[in-house]
Design a protein around this motif. Structure first.
Motif, PDB file in Angstrom:
ATOM      1  N   ASP A  26       9.995  11.155   5.768  1.00 50.42           N
ATOM      2  CA  ASP A  26       9.071  10.415   4.916  1.00 50.42           C
ATOM      3  C   ASP A  26       8.950   8.948   5.299  1.00 50.42           C
ATOM      4  O   ASP A  26       7.998   8.277   4.928  1.00 50.42           O
ATOM      5  N   CYS A  27       9.901   8.410   6.072  1.00 52.83           N
ATOM      6  CA  CYS A  27       9.844   6.995   6.437  1.00 52.83           C
ATOM      7  C   CYS A  27       8.713   6.708   7.419  1.00 52.83           C
ATOM      8  O   CYS A  27       8.439   5.554   7.729  1.00 52.83           O
ATOM      9  N   TYR A  28       8.045   7.701   7.913  1.00 54.54           N
ATOM     10  CA  TYR A  28       6.931   7.514   8.835  1.00 54.54           C
ATOM     11  C   TYR A  28       5.598   7.975   8.251  1.00 54.54           C
ATOM     12  O   TYR A  28       4.733   8.444   8.973  1.00 54.54           O
ATOM     13  N   GLY A  29       5.418   7.827   6.963  1.00 51.64           N
ATOM     14  CA  GLY A  29       4.168   8.290   6.381  1.00 51.64           C
ATOM     15  C   GLY A  29       3.567   7.320   5.409  1.00 51.64           C
ATOM     16  O   GLY A  29       4.148   6.295   5.084  1.00 51.64           O
ATOM     17  N   ARG A  30       2.371   7.652   4.963  1.00 50.13           N
ATOM     18  CA  ARG A  30       1.715   6.879   3.923  1.00 50.13           C
ATOM     19  C   ARG A  30       0.921   7.821   3.048  1.00 50.13           C
ATOM     20  O   ARG A  30       0.608   8.942   3.442  1.00 50.13           O
ATOM     21  N   LEU A  31       0.594   7.345   1.873  1.00 48.44           N
ATOM     22  CA  LEU A  31      -0.124   8.149   0.886  1.00 48.44           C
ATOM     23  C   LEU A  31      -1.607   7.833   0.894  1.00 48.44           C
ATOM     24  O   LEU A  31      -2.017   6.720   1.211  1.00 48.44           O
ATOM     25  N   TYR A  32      -2.382   8.837   0.507  1.00 47.73           N
ATOM     26  CA  TYR A  32      -3.818   8.683   0.282  1.00 47.73           C
ATOM     27  C   TYR A  32      -4.128   9.251  -1.097  1.00 47.73           C
ATOM     28  O   TYR A  32      -3.616  10.313  -1.461  1.00 47.73           O
ATOM     29  N   LYS A  87       2.112   2.640   1.441  1.00 50.28           N
ATOM     30  CA  LYS A  87       2.978   2.801   2.609  1.00 50.28           C
ATOM     31  C   LYS A  87       4.404   3.078   2.175  1.00 50.28           C
ATOM     32  O   LYS A  87       4.822   2.685   1.091  1.00 50.28           O
ATOM     33  N   ASN A  88       5.165   3.717   3.065  1.00 49.01           N
ATOM     34  CA  ASN A  88       6.563   3.979   2.755  1.00 49.01           C
ATOM     35  C   ASN A  88       7.300   2.661   2.563  1.00 49.01           C
ATOM     36  O   ASN A  88       6.946   1.649   3.155  1.00 49.01           O
ATOM     37  N   VAL A  89       8.315   2.649   1.707  1.00 51.74           N
ATOM     38  CA  VAL A  89       9.034   1.415   1.411  1.00 51.74           C
ATOM     39  C   VAL A  89      10.337   1.286   2.185  1.00 51.74           C
ATOM     40  O   VAL A  89      10.992   0.257   2.114  1.00 51.74           O
ATOM     41  N   HIS A  90      10.721   2.302   2.916  1.00 52.08           N
ATOM     42  CA  HIS A  90      11.951   2.245   3.697  1.00 52.08           C
ATOM     43  C   HIS A  90      11.626   1.827   5.117  1.00 52.08           C
ATOM     44  O   HIS A  90      10.557   2.126   5.644  1.00 52.08           O
ATOM     45  N   ASN A  91      12.558   1.148   5.748  1.00 54.39           N
ATOM     46  CA  ASN A  91      12.416   0.877   7.171  1.00 54.39           C
ATOM     47  C   ASN A  91      12.535   2.200   7.906  1.00 54.39           C
ATOM     48  O   ASN A  91      13.228   3.107   7.451  1.00 54.39           O
ATOM     49  N   PHE A 127       8.652  13.500  -1.949  1.00 53.99           N
ATOM     50  CA  PHE A 127       8.842  13.293  -0.509  1.00 53.99           C
ATOM     51  C   PHE A 127       8.962  11.798  -0.206  1.00 53.99           C
ATOM     52  O   PHE A 127       8.308  11.271   0.680  1.00 53.99           O
ATOM     53  N   GLY A 128       9.762  11.075  -0.973  1.00 54.37           N
ATOM     54  CA  GLY A 128      10.054   9.685  -0.666  1.00 54.37           C
ATOM     55  C   GLY A 128       9.434   8.688  -1.626  1.00 54.37           C
ATOM     56  O   GLY A 128       8.760   9.044  -2.589  1.00 54.37           O
ATOM     57  N   ARG A 129       9.693   7.392  -1.327  1.00 57.57           N
ATOM     58  CA  ARG A 129       9.177   6.290  -2.130  1.00 57.57           C
ATOM     59  C   ARG A 129       8.168   5.484  -1.338  1.00 57.57           C
ATOM     60  O   ARG A 129       8.364   5.236  -0.146  1.00 57.57           O
ATOM     61  N   TYR A 130       7.118   5.050  -2.031  1.00 54.52           N
ATOM     62  CA  TYR A 130       6.014   4.352  -1.391  1.00 54.52           C
ATOM     63  C   TYR A 130       5.594   3.167  -2.244  1.00 54.52           C
ATOM     64  O   TYR A 130       5.759   3.167  -3.457  1.00 54.52           O
ATOM     65  N   SER A 131       5.006   2.174  -1.604  1.00 54.00           N
ATOM     66  CA  SER A 131       4.554   0.983  -2.298  1.00 54.00           C
ATOM     67  C   SER A 131       3.358   1.303  -3.190  1.00 54.00           C
ATOM     68  O   SER A 131       2.399   1.942  -2.754  1.00 54.00           O
ATOM     69  N   LEU A 132       3.414   0.833  -4.411  1.00 57.94           N
ATOM     70  CA  LEU A 132       2.293   1.000  -5.327  1.00 57.94           C
ATOM     71  C   LEU A 132       1.110   0.154  -4.868  1.00 57.94           C
ATOM     72  O   LEU A 132      -0.045   0.510  -5.093  1.00 57.94           O
ATOM     73  N   GLU A 133       1.401  -0.934  -4.191  1.00 56.26           N
ATOM     74  CA  GLU A 133       0.362  -1.861  -3.754  1.00 56.26           C
ATOM     75  C   GLU A 133      -0.492  -1.312  -2.610  1.00 56.26           C
ATOM     76  O   GLU A 133      -1.692  -1.520  -2.566  1.00 56.26           O
ATOM     77  N   ASN A 134       0.136  -0.575  -1.653  1.00 53.64           N
ATOM     78  CA  ASN A 134      -0.635  -0.145  -0.484  1.00 53.64           C
ATOM     79  C   ASN A 134      -0.412   1.309  -0.049  1.00 53.64           C
ATOM     80  O   ASN A 134      -1.018   1.754   0.916  1.00 53.64           O
TER      81      ASN A 134
END
Length: 107
Positions: free
Chosen positions: A95-101, A82-86, A73-80
């Motif tokens: 997926d551009c409006y989400g973040r992972l936990y 958060k989604n990596v797309h604007n 469901f998209g690409r996210y920053s390994l550092e934080n």
């Protein structure tokens, strides 16, 4: 990093996740590891059940590279996490409006 307040600690605990993102742990995830995804603006969708899959879902890791986690469901920053797309501007269920936990079991 300021934590998002789109989900409570109690909800995260119930879903088996933790609020704090740990990039060192994220780097150790393998293919098919599970993560929790939460829509950044979940609290604004008051007409929906807050557990609706469009707002909260489990995603699987497909690939991890030096900077990103690619999920089903998209690409996210390994550092934080958060989604990596604007933001695409849809302001809906993308997926551009989400973040992972991370899940508590991964700690």
């Amino acid at each position: 990093m300021r934590p998002y307040r789109n989900i409570t600690d109690e909800e995260l605990s119930f879903l088996g996740a933790v609020r704090d993102w740990n990039s060192d742990i994220a780097k150790t995830l393998v293919e098919n590891s599970e993560l929790l995804w939460v829509h950044n603006r979940r609290k604004k969708f008051t007409s929906l059940d807050q557990a609706d899959e469009r707002l909260v879902r489990r995603v699987n890791v497909l690939k991890i590279d030096q900077y990103d986690i690619t999920t089903n469901f998209g690409r996210y920053s390994l550092e934080n996490g958060k989604n990596v797309h604007n933001a695409c501007g849809c302001m809906r269920f993308c997926d551009c409006y989400g973040r992972l936990y991370l899940l508590a079991s991964q700690y």
